[in-house]
Write a protein that holds these residues in place. Structure first.
Motif, PDB file in Angstrom:
ATOM      1  N   ALA A  64       0.830  -1.213   0.000  1.00 60.96           N
ATOM      2  CA  ALA A  64       0.000   0.000   0.000  1.00 60.96           C
ATOM      3  C   ALA A  64       0.860   1.257   0.000  1.00 60.96           C
ATOM      4  N   GLN A  65       2.061   1.177   0.561  1.00 59.47           N
ATOM      5  CA  GLN A  65       2.946   2.337   0.605  1.00 59.47           C
ATOM      6  C   GLN A  65       3.329   2.811  -0.789  1.00 59.47           C
ATOM      7  N   TRP A  66       3.171   1.953  -1.784  1.00 59.40           N
ATOM      8  CA  TRP A  66       3.507   2.357  -3.148  1.00 59.40           C
ATOM      9  C   TRP A  66       2.596   3.451  -3.667  1.00 59.40           C
ATOM     10  N   VAL A  67       1.425   3.663  -3.067  1.00 61.43           N
ATOM     11  CA  VAL A  67       0.588   4.777  -3.506  1.00 61.43           C
ATOM     12  C   VAL A  67       1.260   6.116  -3.212  1.00 61.43           C
ATOM     13  N   LEU A  68       2.214   6.122  -2.283  1.00 59.53           N
ATOM     14  CA  LEU A  68       3.021   7.319  -2.027  1.00 59.53           C
ATOM     15  C   LEU A  68       4.335   7.258  -2.795  1.00 59.53           C
ATOM     16  N   THR A  69       5.017   6.103  -2.710  1.00 59.44           N
ATOM     17  CA  THR A  69       6.337   5.958  -3.331  1.00 59.44           C
ATOM     18  C   THR A  69       6.292   6.186  -4.830  1.00 59.44           C
ATOM     19  N   VAL A  70       5.309   5.607  -5.513  1.00 62.34           N
ATOM     20  CA  VAL A  70       5.271   5.661  -6.972  1.00 62.34           C
ATOM     21  C   VAL A  70       5.011   7.085  -7.472  1.00 62.34           C
ATOM     22  N   THR A  71       4.352   7.900  -6.660  1.00 61.21           N
ATOM     23  CA  THR A  71       4.091   9.281  -7.066  1.00 61.21           C
ATOM     24  C   THR A  71       5.387  10.071  -7.150  1.00 61.21           C
ATOM     25  N   PHE A  72       6.238   9.926  -6.134  1.00 52.02           N
ATOM     26  CA  PHE A  72       7.521  10.629  -6.151  1.00 52.02           C
ATOM     27  C   PHE A  72       8.463  10.041  -7.193  1.00 52.02           C
ATOM     28  N   LEU A  73       8.387   8.724  -7.396  1.00 51.86           N
ATOM     29  CA  LEU A  73       9.214   8.101  -8.428  1.00 51.86           C
ATOM     30  C   LEU A  73       8.843   8.646  -9.804  1.00 51.86           C
ATOM     31  N   THR A  74       7.553   8.765 -10.072  1.00 50.40           N
ATOM     32  CA  THR A  74       7.105   9.341 -11.339  1.00 50.40           C
ATOM     33  C   THR A  74       7.615  10.762 -11.504  1.00 50.40           C
ATOM     34  N   ALA A  75       7.504  11.552 -10.441  1.00 52.86           N
ATOM     35  CA  ALA A  75       7.970  12.937 -10.509  1.00 52.86           C
ATOM     36  C   ALA A  75       9.467  13.006 -10.785  1.00 52.86           C
ATOM     37  N   ALA A  76      10.235  12.093 -10.170  1.00 49.33           N
ATOM     38  CA  ALA A  76      11.686  12.100 -10.366  1.00 49.33           C
ATOM     39  C   ALA A  76      12.051  11.789 -11.808  1.00 49.33           C
ATOM     40  N   VAL A  77      11.348  10.828 -12.410  1.00 50.05           N
ATOM     41  CA  VAL A  77      11.678  10.408 -13.773  1.00 50.05           C
ATOM     42  C   VAL A  77      11.160  11.395 -14.806  1.00 50.05           C
ATOM     43  N   ILE A  78       9.958  11.930 -14.577  1.00 44.10           N
ATOM     44  CA  ILE A  78       9.319  12.725 -15.618  1.00 44.10           C
ATOM     45  C   ILE A  78       9.652  14.211 -15.537  1.00 44.10           C
ATOM     46  N   SER A  79      10.152  14.678 -14.391  1.00 45.60           N
ATOM     47  CA  SER A  79      10.438  16.117 -14.249  1.00 45.60           C
ATOM     48  C   SER A  79      11.383  16.646 -15.330  1.00 45.60           C
ATOM     49  N   PRO A  80      12.517  15.977 -15.594  1.00 44.95           N
ATOM     50  CA  PRO A  80      13.383  16.506 -16.664  1.00 44.95           C
ATOM     51  C   PRO A  80      12.735  16.461 -18.037  1.00 44.95           C
ATOM     52  N   LEU A  81      11.907  15.432 -18.288  1.00 48.89           N
ATOM     53  CA  LEU A  81      11.208  15.365 -19.567  1.00 48.89           C
ATOM     54  C   LEU A  81      10.201  16.502 -19.703  1.00 48.89           C
TER      55      LEU A  81
END
Length: 467
Positions: free
Chosen positions: A50-67
């Motif tokens: 269930a913690q992935w509902v928080l973790t995956v949001t920041f992971l997405t932001a980290a990967v997609i921010s430069p794009l």
């Protein structure tokens, strides 16, 4: 309304719209931590899953921010902002619908896109706002992100307690939809024709390395040794490939040479470690406050009270940000990073010693908030100081990536520690929280030491150059 008054109204509405964009995306992205225990219960999954509902949001932001930064840096800025807000709205709807835990995770991935839009909002303010209003507007947008997260936690917790998890995501969808409408009406286009190549290969390698690392950390106790080792090695290979690919390109997604420049390196190392320690602290406090007292570690308060724990943290972050201006007269600016990390260390030690009381949790959050405001306020100042003006955007983008990766790692690591120390029935134990708090102290301590060493090296170099 005449045609002549329409541009004037749009100009007056621009700053409120940009503030709404920054705050609403932060609010929607924050619909994670306070909801984790309830989502685990309703969806029938483990707490670490269930913690992935928080973790995956920041992971997405980290990967997609430069794009997003690359795509939105030219004439496509307005459509990128509008598409990003549409993705946030769609993600909130997916998470709200009764489609299962997988849909919630996918929805949270889309909501993570919103965290990458604030730099574009700042870029709009920098280019469009009148010169006399520009500094105040940029400062307001920077603070709004922290304030938005502080508002989002208690708001989400209150809605969940009275109306359920899906209602919180429906509220997020409504807020994102309102922001999208305002952006369509107000945010101007960018007439520039500048185009820069988009490094999709670099984004895939970066995402694979970061995702594999977080997956191996959070699920290591559930996998066999061979599977955990395989995922870890694949992540390492992806990181190495990304570094080699990035260094070989003339226009990479992230400029690693710039990121490791003298003076900038300290801000980047601290962003990763301090971000990790910060979200370990936040995750532990939210879990402790709302866990039943019968567990032996929980304080037995409502999910609303758990969400309110972020209010003192956010207020203290703003205070810590302002305090750094006064500290400039007492210490070298380079020392603000180790000072902020030292406050994180104190906060986690307070939590380890007094986690059995609400006031202990509040005190830990206040001290941690002061550390957050001090450390994260110093990072952009150091980057601007040691980076040419034309390269500041790239340097800030990489710092933001490391910050989000730290947030992701912290939220995943603390659950991994807690479940590793769970009892045979899978229930969390007081020992697990003690170990997790001390682990967070160790991360913050390492960040403080590295920040101090790097700061002293910068000061020594500047003294040598002056002599």
């Amino acid at each position: 309304m005449t045609l002549a008054t329409a541009p004037a109204l749009r100009q007056r509405a621009l700053l409120p719209t940009l503030v709404l964009l920054a705050s609403s995306t932060a609010v929607v992205a924050s619909l994670g931590a306070p909801l984790v225990p309830r989502i685990a219960q309703e969806e029938g999954v483990s707490l670490s899953s269930a913690q992935w509902v928080l973790t995956v949001t920041f992971l997405t932001a980290a990967v997609i921010s430069p794009l997003i930064g690359r795509l939105g840096g030219g004439r496509y800025r307005r459509p990128v902002i509008l598409c990003g807000l549409a993705a946030v709205c769609l993600g909130a709807v997916l998470a709200a619908l009764p489609l299962g835990f997988g849909a919630v995770v996918v929805g949270r991935v889309l909501q993570g896109v919103g965290l990458s839009l604030t730099p574009l909002a700042i870029a709009v303010a920098r280019e469009v706002m009148a010169e006399d209003r520009r500094p105040a507007a940029i400062s307001t947008l920077s603070v709004t992100t922290v304030a938005g997260a502080g508002m989002g936690y208690p708001l989400a917790s209150f809605i969940v307690e009275h109306h359920g998890v899906s209602a919180a995501y429906w509220a997020g969808a409504g807020l994102a939809g309102l922001t999208l409408i305002a952006a369509v009406l107000v945010i101007p286009g960018n007439p520039t024709t500048e185009r820069r190549p988009t490094d999709l290969v670099g984004a895939v390698l970066l995402g694979g390395g970061a995702g594999g690392l977080l997956l191996s950390v959070s699920q290591a106790h559930n996998w066999t040794g061979a599977v955990a080792l395989g995922v870890g090695l694949a992540s390492l290979v992806s990181w190495v490939a990304w570094i080699r690919w990035t260094l070989s390109r003339t226009d990479p997604l992230v400029d690693l040479r710039l990121a490791t420049r003298h003076g900038v390196l300290g801000a980047n190392v601290t962003a990763l470690l301090a971000g990790c320690g910060m979200y370990m602290l936040i995750t532990m406090v939210v879990l402790l406050v709302q866990a039943p007292a019968a567990t032996g570690y929980g304080l037995g308060h409502s999910v609303t009270v758990a969400g309110l724990m972020l209010v003192p943290f956010s207020l203290a972050s703003v205070l810590g940000n302002r305090t750094t201006r006064g500290l400039d007269r007492l210490v070298a600016p380079d020392m603000l990073l180790p000072i902020g990390c030292s406050l994180f260390l104190v906060a986690t030690l307070v939590l380890a010693g007094w986690r059995g009381s609400l006031w202990g949790c509040v005190l830990a959050m206040v001290i941690g908030g002061l550390g957050s405001g001090c450390a994260f306020a110093a990072m952009p100042r150091l980057i601007v100081r040691f980076t040419p003006a034309a390269e500041t955007g790239s340097a800030m983008a990489f710092n933001m990536i490391l910050r989000y990766l730290g947030f992701s790692a912290g939220s995943a690591l603390v659950l991994a520690i807690l479940e590793f120390h769970a009892d045979p029935d899978g229930a969390l134990t007081p020992t697990g929280f003690t170990v997790a708090a001390l682990a967070s102290s160790a991360v913050s301590g390492v960040a403080a030491v590295l920040g101090l060493v790097l700061a002293r090296s910068v000061i020594a170099l500047e003294l040598a150059e002056a002599a």
